[in-house]
Design a protein around this motif. Structure first.
Motif, PDB file in Angstrom:
ATOM      1  N   PRO A 114       2.940  17.435 -10.495  1.00 51.45           N
ATOM      2  CA  PRO A 114       3.012  17.779  -9.071  1.00 51.45           C
ATOM      3  C   PRO A 114       4.417  17.555  -8.519  1.00 51.45           C
ATOM      4  O   PRO A 114       5.079  16.568  -8.841  1.00 51.45           O
ATOM      5  CB  PRO A 114       2.019  16.807  -8.421  1.00 51.45           C
ATOM      6  CG  PRO A 114       1.200  16.238  -9.537  1.00 51.45           C
ATOM      7  CD  PRO A 114       2.078  16.264 -10.739  1.00 51.45           C
ATOM      8  N   GLY A 115       4.853  18.477  -7.691  1.00 53.97           N
ATOM      9  CA  GLY A 115       6.055  18.273  -6.903  1.00 53.97           C
ATOM     10  C   GLY A 115       5.653  17.875  -5.489  1.00 53.97           C
ATOM     11  O   GLY A 115       4.594  18.299  -5.004  1.00 53.97           O
ATOM     12  N   TYR A 116       6.471  17.059  -4.844  1.00 52.61           N
ATOM     13  CA  TYR A 116       6.077  16.493  -3.551  1.00 52.61           C
ATOM     14  C   TYR A 116       7.104  16.796  -2.464  1.00 52.61           C
ATOM     15  O   TYR A 116       8.316  16.816  -2.714  1.00 52.61           O
ATOM     16  CB  TYR A 116       5.926  14.964  -3.660  1.00 52.61           C
ATOM     17  CG  TYR A 116       4.873  14.534  -4.643  1.00 52.61           C
ATOM     18  CD1 TYR A 116       3.566  14.307  -4.231  1.00 52.61           C
ATOM     19  CD2 TYR A 116       5.187  14.357  -5.988  1.00 52.61           C
ATOM     20  CE1 TYR A 116       2.587  13.911  -5.143  1.00 52.61           C
ATOM     21  CE2 TYR A 116       4.221  13.965  -6.900  1.00 52.61           C
ATOM     22  CZ  TYR A 116       2.929  13.753  -6.474  1.00 52.61           C
ATOM     23  OH  TYR A 116       1.966  13.376  -7.373  1.00 52.61           O
ATOM     24  N   THR A 117       6.614  17.032  -1.273  1.00 50.21           N
ATOM     25  CA  THR A 117       7.431  16.910  -0.062  1.00 50.21           C
ATOM     26  C   THR A 117       6.639  16.034   0.905  1.00 50.21           C
ATOM     27  O   THR A 117       5.402  16.078   0.922  1.00 50.21           O
ATOM     28  CB  THR A 117       7.720  18.282   0.597  1.00 50.21           C
ATOM     29  OG1 THR A 117       6.476  18.898   0.983  1.00 50.21           O
ATOM     30  CG2 THR A 117       8.453  19.211  -0.375  1.00 50.21           C
ATOM     31  N   HIS A 118       7.329  15.234   1.677  1.00 52.74           N
ATOM     32  CA  HIS A 118       6.677  14.269   2.582  1.00 52.74           C
ATOM     33  C   HIS A 118       5.739  13.342   1.803  1.00 52.74           C
ATOM     34  O   HIS A 118       4.782  12.807   2.367  1.00 52.74           O
ATOM     35  CB  HIS A 118       5.894  14.984   3.686  1.00 52.74           C
ATOM     36  CG  HIS A 118       6.705  15.962   4.473  1.00 52.74           C
ATOM     37  ND1 HIS A 118       7.502  15.594   5.533  1.00 52.74           N
ATOM     38  CD2 HIS A 118       6.875  17.303   4.322  1.00 52.74           C
ATOM     39  CE1 HIS A 118       8.113  16.665   6.019  1.00 52.74           C
ATOM     40  NE2 HIS A 118       7.751  17.711   5.295  1.00 52.74           N
ATOM     41  N   LEU A 119       5.995  13.185   0.482  1.00 53.59           N
ATOM     42  CA  LEU A 119       5.145  12.404  -0.407  1.00 53.59           C
ATOM     43  C   LEU A 119       3.718  12.957  -0.453  1.00 53.59           C
ATOM     44  O   LEU A 119       2.761  12.244  -0.770  1.00 53.59           O
ATOM     45  CB  LEU A 119       5.140  10.919  -0.007  1.00 53.59           C
ATOM     46  CG  LEU A 119       4.883   9.926  -1.155  1.00 53.59           C
ATOM     47  CD1 LEU A 119       5.864  10.130  -2.299  1.00 53.59           C
ATOM     48  CD2 LEU A 119       4.965   8.494  -0.657  1.00 53.59           C
ATOM     49  N   GLN A 120       3.575  14.240  -0.121  1.00 50.59           N
ATOM     50  CA  GLN A 120       2.307  14.946  -0.247  1.00 50.59           C
ATOM     51  C   GLN A 120       2.482  16.020  -1.318  1.00 50.59           C
ATOM     52  O   GLN A 120       3.544  16.632  -1.432  1.00 50.59           O
ATOM     53  CB  GLN A 120       1.920  15.616   1.084  1.00 50.59           C
ATOM     54  CG  GLN A 120       1.815  14.667   2.263  1.00 50.59           C
ATOM     55  CD  GLN A 120       0.624  13.739   2.144  1.00 50.59           C
ATOM     56  OE1 GLN A 120      -0.480  14.169   1.820  1.00 50.59           O
ATOM     57  NE2 GLN A 120       0.851  12.448   2.378  1.00 50.59           N
ATOM     58  N   GLN A 121       1.407  16.241  -2.093  1.00 51.89           N
ATOM     59  CA  GLN A 121       1.491  17.287  -3.105  1.00 51.89           C
ATOM     60  C   GLN A 121       1.903  18.606  -2.483  1.00 51.89           C
ATOM     61  O   GLN A 121       1.331  19.042  -1.476  1.00 51.89           O
ATOM     62  CB  GLN A 121       0.132  17.457  -3.794  1.00 51.89           C
ATOM     63  CG  GLN A 121       0.038  16.729  -5.105  1.00 51.89           C
ATOM     64  CD  GLN A 121      -1.140  17.213  -5.932  1.00 51.89           C
ATOM     65  OE1 GLN A 121      -1.430  18.400  -5.982  1.00 51.89           O
ATOM     66  NE2 GLN A 121      -1.821  16.282  -6.557  1.00 51.89           N
ATOM     67  N   ALA A 122       2.906  19.237  -3.091  1.00 51.78           N
ATOM     68  CA  ALA A 122       3.422  20.490  -2.539  1.00 51.78           C
ATOM     69  C   ALA A 122       3.164  21.658  -3.483  1.00 51.78           C
ATOM     70  O   ALA A 122       2.335  22.532  -3.197  1.00 51.78           O
ATOM     71  CB  ALA A 122       4.921  20.352  -2.271  1.00 51.78           C
ATOM     72  N   GLN A 123       3.824  21.663  -4.653  1.00 56.78           N
ATOM     73  CA  GLN A 123       3.668  22.743  -5.622  1.00 56.78           C
ATOM     74  C   GLN A 123       3.836  22.178  -7.026  1.00 56.78           C
ATOM     75  O   GLN A 123       4.502  21.151  -7.211  1.00 56.78           O
ATOM     76  CB  GLN A 123       4.722  23.830  -5.375  1.00 56.78           C
ATOM     77  CG  GLN A 123       4.544  24.556  -4.058  1.00 56.78           C
ATOM     78  CD  GLN A 123       5.690  25.522  -3.784  1.00 56.78           C
ATOM     79  OE1 GLN A 123       6.835  25.264  -4.130  1.00 56.78           O
ATOM     80  NE2 GLN A 123       5.366  26.640  -3.156  1.00 56.78           N
ATOM     81  N   PRO A 124       3.275  22.846  -8.024  1.00 56.77           N
ATOM     82  CA  PRO A 124       3.501  22.410  -9.401  1.00 56.77           C
ATOM     83  C   PRO A 124       4.955  22.670  -9.806  1.00 56.77           C
ATOM     84  O   PRO A 124       5.555  23.676  -9.385  1.00 56.77           O
ATOM     85  CB  PRO A 124       2.547  23.284 -10.230  1.00 56.77           C
ATOM     86  CG  PRO A 124       1.606  23.896  -9.250  1.00 56.77           C
ATOM     87  CD  PRO A 124       2.355  23.996  -7.957  1.00 56.77           C
ATOM     88  N   ILE A 125       5.511  21.774 -10.593  1.00 57.78           N
ATOM     89  CA  ILE A 125       6.870  21.956 -11.096  1.00 57.78           C
ATOM     90  C   ILE A 125       6.920  21.539 -12.568  1.00 57.78           C
ATOM     91  O   ILE A 125       6.069  20.790 -13.044  1.00 57.78           O
ATOM     92  CB  ILE A 125       7.908  21.121 -10.305  1.00 57.78           C
ATOM     93  CG1 ILE A 125       7.584  19.616 -10.405  1.00 57.78           C
ATOM     94  CG2 ILE A 125       8.012  21.587  -8.860  1.00 57.78           C
ATOM     95  CD1 ILE A 125       8.700  18.709  -9.902  1.00 57.78           C
ATOM     96  N   SER A 126       7.922  22.024 -13.251  1.00 61.81           N
ATOM     97  CA  SER A 126       8.255  21.489 -14.567  1.00 61.81           C
ATOM     98  C   SER A 126       8.903  20.127 -14.362  1.00 61.81           C
ATOM     99  O   SER A 126       9.786  19.974 -13.510  1.00 61.81           O
ATOM    100  CB  SER A 126       9.224  22.433 -15.275  1.00 61.81           C
ATOM    101  OG  SER A 126       9.980  21.754 -16.254  1.00 61.81           O
ATOM    102  N   LEU A 127       8.469  19.143 -15.140  1.00 62.36           N
ATOM    103  CA  LEU A 127       9.110  17.834 -15.028  1.00 62.36           C
ATOM    104  C   LEU A 127      10.578  17.924 -15.434  1.00 62.36           C
ATOM    105  O   LEU A 127      11.423  17.186 -14.922  1.00 62.36           O
ATOM    106  CB  LEU A 127       8.373  16.801 -15.896  1.00 62.36           C
ATOM    107  CG  LEU A 127       8.889  15.362 -15.825  1.00 62.36           C
ATOM    108  CD1 LEU A 127       8.934  14.845 -14.388  1.00 62.36           C
ATOM    109  CD2 LEU A 127       8.056  14.439 -16.708  1.00 62.36           C
ATOM    110  N   GLY A 128      10.881  18.852 -16.340  1.00 64.96           N
ATOM    111  CA  GLY A 128      12.279  19.099 -16.679  1.00 64.96           C
ATOM    112  C   GLY A 128      13.088  19.520 -15.467  1.00 64.96           C
ATOM    113  O   GLY A 128      14.273  19.182 -15.336  1.00 64.96           O
ATOM    114  N   HIS A 129      12.451  20.271 -14.574  1.00 65.21           N
ATOM    115  CA  HIS A 129      13.118  20.704 -13.337  1.00 65.21           C
ATOM    116  C   HIS A 129      13.461  19.498 -12.475  1.00 65.21           C
ATOM    117  O   HIS A 129      14.548  19.437 -11.866  1.00 65.21           O
ATOM    118  CB  HIS A 129      12.186  21.658 -12.591  1.00 65.21           C
ATOM    119  CG  HIS A 129      12.827  22.385 -11.452  1.00 65.21           C
ATOM    120  ND1 HIS A 129      14.006  23.059 -11.562  1.00 65.21           N
ATOM    121  CD2 HIS A 129      12.423  22.546 -10.156  1.00 65.21           C
ATOM    122  CE1 HIS A 129      14.316  23.618 -10.398  1.00 65.21           C
ATOM    123  NE2 HIS A 129      13.381  23.305  -9.534  1.00 65.21           N
TER     124      HIS A 129
END
Length: 481
Positions: A149-164
């Motif tokens: 999971p990628g986060y904004t405001h410490l809320q789940q935002a969108q899936p991301i590659s951890l490499g990203h």
């Protein structure tokens, strides 16, 4: 040193208060190098004889050996590193040694010595930072295909590659390397020969002395040369930026390592336990790095407030510029020692990371953009998907569990091809914009990052030729064709 002007000895309490050996004795070898270059220049312009030059250089070499072996014990009564070395030279050579300070002030002496010392320290720090960047690249390569999971405001935002994510950290720290290189380039001018502030009536050859010390140039203005500490501020700016980036990285890993998130596992060797609770595994290293970022900020503020309001040219206040500098350098050396090996051993629970997407809401933007591709205006698509999310929340349904029929009831524009898009891996792979999280795009970033890192490494390597041990050998054998 100044007995000709004064009618009584300095008070012991004043001597203890004004001495700087606790700050500047670490500059001793750099000071010997500075003195050797100055002596060779004095000989070149015929202010001392070749025989006197040879005698002084030989004695300075002996003093350097005494410093390195620990035999040279400085005396507080002599106030600072410069006077201790000069006094030892006079002790060895008598009146010939007293010629060392011809055409020189402690003002241009300390300005030069500090730059020699700091040039080495910053170049070593730069190479350590490059090692940390290498570790981040390896983390990115290892986790390109891991979806989290990628986060904004410490809320789940969108899936991301951890490499990203690792590459996001890489680019931030690479900018820090640029700041550090800027500080190095800022100190690469020789102040030697500027005197107290106005230069000298003697025929000094500042460019010759600068070439011995491997400076790329000579400071243009003698007042500015002995008074400015801009390169120190540049270093502190780098240190604050670097430590803030470290703090942010540590905060992410601390949060993701909690039981509530749980998809990051930290190596046991970099954690500690609890004195009471047997089950605890505390991320103390990360917490301490995060906490010590405040010290870097404090050192910057200390330096900036020290300089605020000083009149131009040298003031004794500047003796204190080293306190915050040494503290900051030691802090960053410790962080660049401990953080890279920790990062290299961070593990990922991929199943736990994917489980975080079980409600499917992190894929809501994919649905909205799917509708946009079918001609629905984005704000209308945003509203439709928001209503679908609300419907799911009210019924305890996952967004990616809806059938095509249920989707069509909620959003008539939806067709069967939406279902295959509502998986985290597909959401990542479809974000192919330049700099996006698509797996291929992350691999492109890694390749680009390797090239940028190679360039940064080569720039820091240039300064390795100027380390004090190398200069120490060169300064006694220097010749110009």
């Amino acid at each position: 040193m100044w007995k000709g002007r004064f009618s009584e000895d300095i008070e012991r309490t004043v001597l203890d208060f004004t001495q700087s050996l606790d700050l500047d004795w670490r500059l001793a070898l750099a000071d010997v190098i500075c003195s050797a270059a100055h002596v060779r220049m004095l000989s070149r312009v015929k202010l001392i004889s070749p025989q006197e030059c040879g005698a002084i250089l030989s004695a300075l070499k002996q003093i350097a050996d005494e410093i390195k072996s620990g035999k040279f014990v400085p005396k507080v009564e002599l106030e600072d590193v410069h006077m201790n070395i000069e006094a030892r030279l006079i002790e060895l050579l008598g009146s010939v040694g007293a010629k060392l300070h011809t055409g020189r002030s402690r003002n241009d002496q300390i300005a030069t010595t500090m730059r020699l010392y700091l040039r080495e320290e910053l170049s070593k720090l730069g190479l350590s930072l490059c090692h940390m960047l290498e570790v981040l690249l390896r983390c990115a390569e290892r986790h390109v295909d891991v979806v989290v999971p990628g986060y904004t405001h410490l809320q789940q935002a969108q899936p991301i590659s951890l490499g990203h994510y690792w590459m996001a950290q890489f680019w931030a720290f690479l900018r820090d390397s640029d700041l550090l290189l800027y500080a190095l380039k800022g100190l690469d001018e020789s102040p030697l020969g500027s005197g107290a502030l106005a230069g000298s009536t003697l025929p000094l050859d500042r460019h010759y002395a600068a070439s011995i010390l491997r400076f790329s140039g000579v400071a243009e203005n003698s007042i500015d040369a002995i008074s400015q500490r801009d390169y120190m501020l540049d270093y502190h700016h780098f240190a604050v930026s670097f430590m803030l980036h470290c703090s942010r990285l540590c905060e992410d890993l601390i949060i993701w390592n909690t039981s509530e998130f749980g998809w990051i596992r930290l190596p046991d060797g970099f954690c500690t336990g609890s004195s009471m609770m047997p089950q605890k595994k505390n991320p103390d290293v990360l917490e301490l790095v995060r906490g010590r970022a405040s010290q870097a900020i404090g050192c910057f503020v200390s330096m900036a407030t020290l300089l605020k309001g000083l009149p131009m040219a040298y003031d004794r206040d500047l003796q204190e510029d080293k306190r915050s500098l040494w503290a900051s350098l030691e802090l960053l050396a410790s962080v660049t020692d401990v953080l890279p090996p920790l990062l290299s051993r961070v593990d990922v629970d991929e199943r736990r990371a994917l489980d975080a997407f079980r409600d499917g809401f992190a894929l809501a933007t994919d649905v909205a953009e799917y509708l946009v591709a079918k001609g629905v205006p984005f704000r209308e698509a945003h509203q439709k998907v928001g209503q679908a999310v609300k419907w799911c929340l009210e019924r305890g349904r996952a967004l990616n569990s809806l059938s095509v029929e249920e989707w069509k009831v909620l959003i008539p524009e939806v067709e069967a091809d939406l279902i295959g898009l509502l998986v985290p891996e597909a959401a990542v792979e479809r974000r192919r914009t330049f700099g996006g999280t698509a797996f291929a795009e992350v691999r492109r970033q890694i390749k680009s990052g390797k090239g940028r890192l190679e360039k940064a490494l080569s720039e820091f390597e240039v300064y390795r030729e100027c380390v004090l041990e190398a200069l120490l050998g060169q300064v006694f054998t220097f010749s110009v064709s």
